[in-house]
Design an enzyme around this catalytic site. Structure first.
Site, PDB file in Angstrom:
ATOM      1  CB  SER A 289       3.141  -6.720   0.349  1.00 53.80           C
ATOM      2  OG  SER A 289       2.948  -6.506   1.723  1.00 53.80           O
TER       3      SER A 289
ATOM      4  CB  CYS B 133     -19.409  -9.044   5.338  1.00 51.89           C
ATOM      5  SG  CYS B 133     -19.975  -9.962   3.900  1.00 51.89           S
TER       6      CYS B 133
ATOM      7  CB  THR C 178      14.670   3.555  12.039  1.00 53.00           C
ATOM      8  OG1 THR C 178      15.214   4.780  12.532  1.00 53.00           O
ATOM      9  CG2 THR C 178      15.542   2.393  12.489  1.00 53.00           C
TER      10      THR C 178
ATOM     11  CB  THR D 258      -0.942   0.006   1.219  1.00 55.49           C
ATOM     12  OG1 THR D 258      -1.873  -1.080   1.095  1.00 55.49           O
ATOM     13  CG2 THR D 258      -1.706   1.322   1.306  1.00 55.49           C
TER      14      THR D 258
END
Length: 389
Positions: free
Chosen positions: A200, A333, A241, A74
């Site tokens: 990721s 949901c 960092t 993201t």
């Protein structure tokens, strides 16, 4: 006691025990800051980061210095999209596909409010992006095209290389969100010819909280405005960092994925096909996305997305959760404002069909027995809901 079955590996994967073992010392006795190069603790951490960078780069055919570590895909998507368009000057234009992850669509939506022009190209009934649709959307001011490599809901593999080559001929930067693809199918940034690629760790049995953006090393350099300032880490593109334990885990996860992908691909495709066959006794069950045999562009080996006609989607998810089967739905949901999957709607499904859909994500720990049990649970639940309707 009934054991839980986890078939939601597109959402996240468990950390591989070998990854966890490699990470553990960096939480305790080997705790140095990789930027503190004035003493042995820092040197040791920096060397570990360098090794992990080489392992991640090796999985995608990149040079180590072309990787920028981030907190995940993201952030990498935000850095790529906002970084390019904010560096482009007045009113640049970006092209994205309708079935992209929200981590791409939402940054573009924010940029539109700030004056960036954007075009969303449609996808086919299988969720595939048509290269011709991308080319038709190009304008003189187009600066960026972002098309995901593999769809997170229906597993569609997009023709990113074809799109990227056409964009390069026109001097347009290309980005791909490859979070779902890396570690599951062969991914080589040179063959894809993209300028930017997001990935990721937690999608390939590494830890949550670490990812990377590939930034092609070329002349002229890809214009990229940093989104986080404060120290100039990661060649000035992402200050902060580095979380050394997570970086180390990311590297090991990539190395293991490279070693085991070929065998795992065939195993997951076999289990997925078996699951689909076991769902056939259910009337009016529809496969969403590409054909399983790869005849229309291919899909991720561990992905199966299906819809059940005449079934209430919320009731379906509640019954499956109560049966200890972990899958995901095309409907959000748990959202305060639930809505059908934008991916399935972009593919032409009705709101009702999109709500009554299930995404099965098979993974490294999935067994034949779990597939058999999962199929039986789904068949029973769908049958019960239809009888009650």
């Amino acid at each position: 006691m009934t054991e839980r079955i986890y078939l939601d590996h597109h959402a996240t994967t468990p950390v591989d025990p070998r990854v966890l073992e490699a990470m553990w010392p960096w939480f305790s006795e080997r705790f140095g800051n990789a930027s503190s190069i004035s003493h042995a603790y820092g040197h040791e951490a920096a060397e570990a980061v360098d090794e992990a960078r080489r392992e991640v780069a090796g999985l995608i055919g990149a040079a180590p210095e072309e990787l920028v570590f981030t907190s995940g895909a993201t952030e990498a998507n935000n850095l790529a999209i906002k970084g390019v368009l904010q560096a482009a000057g007045d009113r640049p234009h970006v092209i994205v596909a309708a079935a992209e992850h929200r981590a791409v669509l939402d940054p573009v939506r924010r940029l539109r409010r700030q004056g960036v022009a954007a075009t969303t190209v449609p996808v086919t009934q299988t969720g595939r992006v048509d290269p011709d649709a991308v080319l038709e959307a190009i304008r003189p001011e187009t600066r960026l095209v972002s098309v995901m490599l593999a769809n997170n809901e229906v597993g569609t593999i997009n023709p990113v290389a074809e799109i990227a080559r056409a964009c390069r001929e026109r001097g347009i930067i290309t980005h791909t969100d490859a979070a779902q693809a890396v570690g599951k199918i062969p991914v080589d940034v040179r063959e894809l010819d993209v300028d930017l690629m997001s990935l990721s760790a937690h999608k390939l049995y590494g830890p949550k909280g670490i990812g990377a953006l590939f930034v092609r090393r070329c002349e002229p350099r890809v214009p990229l405005l940093p989104q986080i300032d404060g120290g100039g880490h990661e060649r000035g593109l992402r200050s902060g960092t580095l979380p050394v334990p997570l970086v180390v885990g990311f590297g090991v996860a990539c190395r293991l994925a490279e070693q085991e992908r070929a065998g795992e691909t065939g195993r997951l495709a076999r289990l997925r096909d078996d699951l689909w066959q076991r769902l056939q006794p259910i009337d009016d069950v529809t496969l969403n996305g590409p054909a399983l045999d790869g005849t229309d562009g291919g899909r991720l080996p561990g992905n199966l997305n299906v819809s059940f006609a005449g079934v209430n989607g919320d009731a379906l998810m509640m019954r499956l959760a109560a049966s200890l089967l972990a899958v995901s739905s095309g409907s959000a949901c748990t959202s305060a404002n639930p809505e059908p999957s934008h991916v399935l709607r972009a593919m032409g499904l009705s709101d009702r069909a999109a709500r009554a859909s299930l995404r099965f994500g098979l993974g490294r720990s999935t067994t034949d027995g779990e597939i058999e049990r999962a199929a039986a649970i789904v068949c029973d639940v769908v049958g019960e809901l239809r009888r009650l309707d």
